[in-house]
Design an enzyme around this catalytic site. Structure first.
Site: not given
Ligand SMILES: Nc1ncnc2c1ncn2[C@@H]1O[C@H](COP(=O)(O)OP(=O)(O)O)[C@@H](O)[C@H]1O
Ligand SMILES: NC(=O)c1ccc[n+]([C@@H]2O[C@H](COP(=O)(O)O)[C@@H](O)[C@H]2O)c1
Length: 203
Positions: A20, A23-24, A44, A137, A181
């Site tokens: 989680t 940055g995916k 998600d 997170r 980055s």
């Molecule tokens: N390469 C990076 N370096 C620093 N912060 C990043 C990078 N990629 C994403 N982030 C930041 O990390 C957080 C989660 O990014 P997100 O792409 O939504 O991750 P995921 O989809 O894996 O949960 C966001 O606040 C985003 O701006």
């Molecule tokens: N989308 C939802 O309904 C929901 C609710 C609560 C937690 N999450 C969290 O989403 C995370 C996975 O998504 P990310 O990889 O985007 O963070 C999990 O770690 C999970 O705990 C998602």
């Protein structure tokens, strides 16, 4: 992240996975901007409603397990795309690597889901260390929001369990350092996808 590039002849699928907040979503969206016929399916979008999520003895909702996700629905979305990949792709798409349909599947629990094992061109896994993951997170608000102690009591232990399960995987996964980055990560994966496309087109 997994990426799948597709038409009946050229099929490219790329899975992108990470812990989680690795940055995916950011990387998948950046790639999409540079790949003209690219779709994204996000795991998600397939969480079950809160009422169907198990609760452990500490009162933590068990979101970070495959059972919290409607994976059948996600597989249907993937099948749908494969039957009709990339809405704008006509026969001309096959003549240009630029227009070949590409599917990126991004999620935090893809690699231990068996039905997804076989269908990928390339698999990527973004890693970030514990402290950075916890920091990122803490800036995100999920619905429902994380209660106090959730990261250490559920999210991180489930991630470690998942990484353990991944040790049995035999196919190649490209590990990416998620602390690099956005531009660096984009450039590495984009070059990789371009090479794969050119290889496939030449076949
Ligand atoms: N390469 C990076 N370096 C620093 N912060 C990043 C990078 N990629 C994403 N982030 C930041 O990390 C957080 C989660 O990014 P997100 O792409 O939504 O991750 P995921 O989809 O894996 O949960 C966001 O606040 C985003 O701006
Ligand atoms: N989308 C939802 O309904 C929901 C609710 C609560 C937690 N999450 C969290 O989403 C995370 C996975 O998504 P990310 O990889 O985007 O963070 C999990 O770690 C999970 O705990 C998602």
């Amino acid at each position: 992240m997994r990426i799948f590039i597709s038409t009946s002849k050229y099929c490219f699928k790329y899975p992108l996975e990470n812990v989680t907040n690795g940055g995916k979503t950011t990387l998948a969206k950046n790639l999409q901007k540079h790949l003209p016929n690219c779709s994204i399916i996000s795991q998600d979008d397939f969480f079950k409603p809160e009422s169907e999520i198990d609760i452990d003895e500490n009162g933590f909702l068990q979101y970070d397990v495959l059972e919290a996700l409607n994976m059948e629905k996600m597989m249907s979305a993937i099948s749908c795309w494969m039957e009709n990949p990339g809405h704008s792709a006509g026969p001309a798409a096959l003549e240009s690597a630029q227009r070949v349909p590409i599917l990126i599947i991004e999620g935090f629990l893809l690699f231990n889901y068996k039905p997804l094992d076989t269908i990928w061109n390339r698999s990527y896994f973004l890693t970030v260390p514990y402290e950075e993951c916890k920091r990122r997170r803490s800036t995100r608000v999920y619905e429902p929001p994380d209660p106090p102690g959730y990261f250490d009591g559920h999210v991180w232990p489930m991630y470690l369990k998942h990484r353990q399960e991944m040790s049995t995987i035999t196919w190649e996964i490209v590990y990416l350092d998620g602390t690099r980055s956005e531009e660096d990560l984009l450039s590495q994966v984009y070059e990789d996808v371009k090479q794969e496309l050119e290889k496939q087109i030449a076949l």
